[in-house]
Design an enzyme around this catalytic site. Structure first.
Site, short mmCIF file in Angstrom:
data_model
loop_
_atom_site.label_atom_id
_atom_site.label_comp_id
_atom_site.label_asym_id
_atom_site.label_seq_id
_atom_site.Cartn_x
_atom_site.Cartn_y
_atom_site.Cartn_z
N ASP A 181 -87.91 9.17 -21.64
CA ASP A 181 -88.31 8.00 -20.85
C ASP A 181 -89.00 6.96 -21.74
O ASP A 181 -88.78 5.75 -21.61
CB ASP A 181 -89.28 8.42 -19.74
N GLU A 239 -75.83 16.39 -23.21
CA GLU A 239 -75.05 15.56 -22.28
C GLU A 239 -73.83 14.95 -22.95
O GLU A 239 -72.75 14.87 -22.36
CB GLU A 239 -75.95 14.46 -21.70
N ASN A 277 -78.56 12.59 -24.10
CA ASN A 277 -79.08 13.49 -25.11
C ASN A 277 -77.90 14.27 -25.70
O ASN A 277 -76.76 14.11 -25.28
CB ASN A 277 -80.17 14.40 -24.56
#
Length: 330
Positions: free
Chosen positions: A277, A209, A206
């Site tokens: 996810d 990150e 993301n």
């Protein structure tokens, strides 16, 4: 040329995807608060409902299953009561349990959430987040190798939650094995192993990150800056595609030479939980079904938006996603 989504989605049923990562039980305790405890200044919750759900990497597997493909979840859990509960949850949802190792060296992660009146009052975690032992890492590698040898695997996903199941040893060996069989490898990373995922096909951090991984300080809408940061990360990791989720700003895709941005397709945000996810599950299936990465990103962006319109961590619905895609000009 218009994409034939019906034909592509029809192929999903023939695809098997290995999902390697940290798995856990999400436990929910709902109730009402009518008074404060006389023992301490805390609310007393009178429980009305309890529920356990599979979480972590298992949510990627549930999304793959919801899209009518065949997930094989590979992980290590404790040889304990919560581990037994997790195995039962898998069986109840019709998930393949052949990739699960139970070990007395670990405890099964469970996150207990106490909720009242729509408010999250408390969370209590039971877990051991240290890396698994070398022997367990080898056992998990052997289990993955056996599955690859015995079945036709279409893609492999690392779903990392920094709970210790994924180790640098496991990453290197699995990527080497998968690529020797022409199996695409996709990664949803976390901090601990971030720079160990070398030479994968799709690396999906993301925004936060990515910035932390390369020490960048940029705005989420600075797409040229994102491109430069992603190129710096590519110099370290050597991945084929950088795929960055930007929450309300959609998805950013780079191949190192150019980039594309896919604006958020969310019509009404209800809950963003689990959207990442859904995105990686959808991308893995689209690539395995032969779709190019740009169109796979479009589809994943729509899928992520759809789950954000529903409450809680829920998998994307096959028919709903296909219906939306068929009504878009893609």
């Amino acid at each position: 040329m218009t994409q034939d989504f019906d034909n592509t989605f029809a192929r999903f049923k023939d695809l098997s995807v290995i999902v390697i990562g940290d798995i856990m039980i999400d436990s929910y305790l709902w109730g009402s608060v009518t008074r404060i405890s006389p023992e301490a200044p805390i609310p007393i919750v009178n429980t009305t409902k309890r529920e356990q759900r599979m979480g972590g990497a298992a949510n990627v597997a549930l999304n793959i299953k919801s899209l009518r493909a065949n997930p094989i979840l590979c992980s290590v859990i404790g040889d304990d009561v919560h581990g037994n509960s997790f195995m039962k949850l898998m069986q109840d949802d019709g998930l393949d349990t052949s990739g699960i190792i139970k070990s007395s060296e670990r405890v099964t992660t469970i996150k207990h959430r106490v909720i009242s009146g729509g408010q999250h009052l408390l969370r209590v975690d039971e877990e051991v987040a240290t890396p698994i032992s070398d022997s367990l890492s080898q056992q998990l590698l052997d289990r993955v190798a056996d599955i690859i040898d015995s079945r036709s695997i279409s893609a492999l996903v690392f779903e990392d939650y920094d709970k210790g199941v994924i180790t640098p040893f496991l990453i290197g060996k699995v990527v080497e094995l998968a690529h020797s069989r022409n199996i695409p490898v996709l990664v949803d990373p976390k901090k601990r192993n971030f720079l160990h995922y070398k030479n994968v096909d799709v690396f999906k951090p993301n925004f936060k990150e990515l910035c932390e991984g390369v020490g960048a300080s940029i705005a989420k809408t600075d797409f040229d800056g994102l491109f430069e940061a992603e190129k710096r990360l590519r110099d370290i990791l050597g991945h084929k595609y950088g795929f960055v989720t930007l929450s309300e700003h959609g998805i950013f895709l780079s191949d190192g030479h150019s980039y594309s941005r896919f604006p958020s397709m969310i019509r009404e945000v209800t809950d963003v939980s689990g959207a990442g996810d859904t995105v990686i599950a959808t991308v893995s299936l689209c690539i395995a079904a032969g779709m190019d990465i740009t169109m796979a990103s479009e589809v994943a962006n729509v899928a992520g938006g759809l789950v954000c319109e529903r409450v809680g961590v829920v998998p994307v619905e096959y028919d709903a996603l296909l219906s939306v895609l068929n009504n878009m000009d893609l």
